[in-house]
Design a protein around this motif. Structure first.
Motif, PDB file in Angstrom:
ATOM      1  N   PRO A 107       0.827  -1.202   0.000  1.00 45.96           N
ATOM      2  CA  PRO A 107       0.000   0.000   0.000  1.00 45.96           C
ATOM      3  C   PRO A 107       0.864   1.256   0.000  1.00 45.96           C
ATOM      4  O   PRO A 107       1.846   1.344   0.739  1.00 45.96           O
ATOM      5  N   THR A 108       0.508   2.183  -0.840  1.00 46.72           N
ATOM      6  CA  THR A 108       1.268   3.431  -0.925  1.00 46.72           C
ATOM      7  C   THR A 108       0.405   4.650  -0.620  1.00 46.72           C
ATOM      8  O   THR A 108       0.915   5.750  -0.526  1.00 46.72           O
ATOM      9  N   HIS A 109      -0.906   4.464  -0.511  1.00 45.93           N
ATOM     10  CA  HIS A 109      -1.805   5.567  -0.208  1.00 45.93           C
ATOM     11  C   HIS A 109      -2.502   5.281   1.122  1.00 45.93           C
ATOM     12  O   HIS A 109      -3.096   4.220   1.295  1.00 45.93           O
ATOM     13  N   PHE A 110      -2.423   6.226   2.013  1.00 45.03           N
ATOM     14  CA  PHE A 110      -2.982   6.051   3.344  1.00 45.03           C
ATOM     15  C   PHE A 110      -3.853   7.241   3.704  1.00 45.03           C
ATOM     16  O   PHE A 110      -3.717   8.318   3.132  1.00 45.03           O
ATOM     17  N   TYR A 111      -4.728   7.047   4.654  1.00 44.38           N
ATOM     18  CA  TYR A 111      -5.474   8.157   5.227  1.00 44.38           C
ATOM     19  C   TYR A 111      -5.579   7.929   6.720  1.00 44.38           C
ATOM     20  O   TYR A 111      -5.361   6.821   7.216  1.00 44.38           O
ATOM     21  N   MET A 112      -5.908   8.988   7.400  1.00 43.77           N
ATOM     22  CA  MET A 112      -5.997   8.894   8.855  1.00 43.77           C
ATOM     23  C   MET A 112      -7.386   9.329   9.288  1.00 43.77           C
ATOM     24  O   MET A 112      -7.853  10.401   8.925  1.00 43.77           O
ATOM     25  N   LYS A 113      -8.018   8.461  10.045  1.00 35.39           N
ATOM     26  CA  LYS A 113      -9.333   8.791  10.597  1.00 35.39           C
ATOM     27  C   LYS A 113      -9.164   9.913  11.623  1.00 35.39           C
ATOM     28  O   LYS A 113      -8.067  10.130  12.148  1.00 35.39           O
ATOM     29  N   ASP A 114     -10.247  10.584  11.898  1.00 34.78           N
ATOM     30  CA  ASP A 114     -10.201  11.654  12.892  1.00 34.78           C
ATOM     31  C   ASP A 114      -9.965  11.084  14.280  1.00 34.78           C
ATOM     32  O   ASP A 114     -10.582  10.103  14.679  1.00 34.78           O
ATOM     33  N   GLY A 115      -9.068  11.684  15.003  1.00 33.89           N
ATOM     34  CA  GLY A 115      -8.784  11.272  16.364  1.00 33.89           C
ATOM     35  C   GLY A 115      -9.678  12.011  17.346  1.00 33.89           C
ATOM     36  O   GLY A 115      -9.888  13.216  17.196  1.00 33.89           O
ATOM     37  N   VAL A 116     -10.174  11.305  18.321  1.00 37.88           N
ATOM     38  CA  VAL A 116     -11.045  11.929  19.319  1.00 37.88           C
ATOM     39  C   VAL A 116     -10.523  11.757  20.738  1.00 37.88           C
ATOM     40  O   VAL A 116     -10.936  12.480  21.642  1.00 37.88           O
ATOM     41  N   ALA A 117      -9.616  10.804  20.939  1.00 34.99           N
ATOM     42  CA  ALA A 117      -9.119  10.527  22.296  1.00 34.99           C
ATOM     43  C   ALA A 117      -7.821  11.288  22.538  1.00 34.99           C
ATOM     44  O   ALA A 117      -7.038  11.542  21.625  1.00 34.99           O
ATOM     45  N   LEU A 118      -7.613  11.641  23.782  1.00 32.97           N
ATOM     46  CA  LEU A 118      -6.383  12.303  24.182  1.00 32.97           C
ATOM     47  C   LEU A 118      -5.855  11.584  25.419  1.00 32.97           C
ATOM     48  O   LEU A 118      -6.546  11.493  26.434  1.00 32.97           O
ATOM     49  N   HIS A 119      -4.640  11.035  25.326  1.00 36.20           N
ATOM     50  CA  HIS A 119      -4.030  10.278  26.426  1.00 36.20           C
ATOM     51  C   HIS A 119      -2.937  11.116  27.075  1.00 36.20           C
ATOM     52  O   HIS A 119      -2.219  11.852  26.401  1.00 36.20           O
ATOM     53  N   ASP A 120      -2.797  10.992  28.402  1.00 36.54           N
ATOM     54  CA  ASP A 120      -1.738  11.689  29.126  1.00 36.54           C
ATOM     55  C   ASP A 120      -0.368  11.093  28.810  1.00 36.54           C
ATOM     56  O   ASP A 120       0.630  11.796  28.767  1.00 36.54           O
ATOM     57  N   ASN A 121      -0.347   9.794  28.619  1.00 38.21           N
ATOM     58  CA  ASN A 121       0.902   9.089  28.316  1.00 38.21           C
ATOM     59  C   ASN A 121       1.231   9.270  26.832  1.00 38.21           C
ATOM     60  O   ASN A 121       0.447   8.872  25.965  1.00 38.21           O
ATOM     61  N   PRO A 122       2.392   9.868  26.489  1.00 36.85           N
ATOM     62  CA  PRO A 122       2.721  10.109  25.079  1.00 36.85           C
ATOM     63  C   PRO A 122       2.851   8.822  24.253  1.00 36.85           C
ATOM     64  O   PRO A 122       2.525   8.807  23.065  1.00 36.85           O
ATOM     65  N   VAL A 123       3.277   7.748  24.876  1.00 35.01           N
ATOM     66  CA  VAL A 123       3.401   6.480  24.152  1.00 35.01           C
ATOM     67  C   VAL A 123       2.012   5.967  23.792  1.00 35.01           C
ATOM     68  O   VAL A 123       1.751   5.546  22.664  1.00 35.01           O
ATOM     69  N   ARG A 124       1.092   5.997  24.743  1.00 39.52           N
ATOM     70  CA  ARG A 124      -0.288   5.563  24.479  1.00 39.52           C
ATOM     71  C   ARG A 124      -0.940   6.451  23.425  1.00 39.52           C
ATOM     72  O   ARG A 124      -1.677   5.982  22.575  1.00 39.52           O
ATOM     73  N   GLN A 125      -0.652   7.750  23.478  1.00 42.25           N
ATOM     74  CA  GLN A 125      -1.215   8.672  22.480  1.00 42.25           C
ATOM     75  C   GLN A 125      -0.681   8.335  21.099  1.00 42.25           C
ATOM     76  O   GLN A 125      -1.430   8.303  20.119  1.00 42.25           O
ATOM     77  N   ALA A 126       0.619   8.048  21.012  1.00 42.44           N
ATOM     78  CA  ALA A 126       1.218   7.687  19.718  1.00 42.44           C
ATOM     79  C   ALA A 126       0.620   6.385  19.200  1.00 42.44           C
ATOM     80  O   ALA A 126       0.312   6.262  18.007  1.00 42.44           O
ATOM     81  N   GLU A 127       0.449   5.402  20.072  1.00 42.49           N
ATOM     82  CA  GLU A 127      -0.161   4.130  19.658  1.00 42.49           C
ATOM     83  C   GLU A 127      -1.584   4.350  19.157  1.00 42.49           C
ATOM     84  O   GLU A 127      -1.988   3.774  18.146  1.00 42.49           O
ATOM     85  N   TYR A 128      -2.315   5.199  19.861  1.00 41.49           N
ATOM     86  CA  TYR A 128      -3.691   5.493  19.448  1.00 41.49           C
ATOM     87  C   TYR A 128      -3.711   6.162  18.076  1.00 41.49           C
ATOM     88  O   TYR A 128      -4.458   5.761  17.183  1.00 41.49           O
TER      89      TYR A 128
END
Length: 138
Positions: A107-128
């Motif tokens: 796959p060479t074309h991607f899109y990103m769904k809208d994010g609605v969650a906000l995590h205090d932990n930067p690692v968890r936020q990046a995973e989300y």
């Protein structure tokens, strides 16, 4: 450091023949050349293994001896076993199979769904956020 082939052990940085396993290895070749299947030849030689592993053991060129490994199998025995293996595989139609390459589509074309969650932990936020990325081919 690489793997030490079956039939050898390393002593003071030098490969030496492990006599009990080398005896089993020689018996494997003898059994196979007497007409046994690879797995049966290995089992009868006291090497509990599968067909594919027995085949790899018999294809190991180190057993002929080289700059590091002493010889366990003589050249004629080794060559006869290789010829017998090829002969049997040809007789069973295993050498004539054409492998078809599957076309892999990356796959060479991607899109990103809208994010609605906000995590205090930067690692968890990046995973989300990473979980929101999807390929257009889905």
């Amino acid at each position: 450091m690489g793997h030490t082939p079956f039939g050898y052990r390393i002593e003071n940085g030098t490969a030496v023949i492990d006599k009990p396993t080398a005896t089993k290895l020689r018996q494997l070749y003898k059994n196979y050349l007497s007409g046994m299947s690879l797995s049966k030849a290995a089992a009868e030689a006291g090497i509990p293994t599968y067909h594919g592993t027995a085949k790899r053991l018999m294809e190991t060129a180190h057993y002929l001896g080289d700059d590091f490994y002493p010889s366990i199998i003589d050249k004629d025995t080794y060559q006869n076993a290789q010829e017998e293996r090829i002969r049997r595989a040809t007789k069973l139609g295993r050498n004539n199979k054409k492998t078809q390459m599957r076309e892999i589509q990356i796959p060479t074309h991607f899109y990103m769904k809208d994010g609605v969650a906000l995590h205090d932990n930067p690692v968890r936020q990046a995973e989300y956020l990473y979980s929101l990325i999807e390929s257009e081919s889905q």
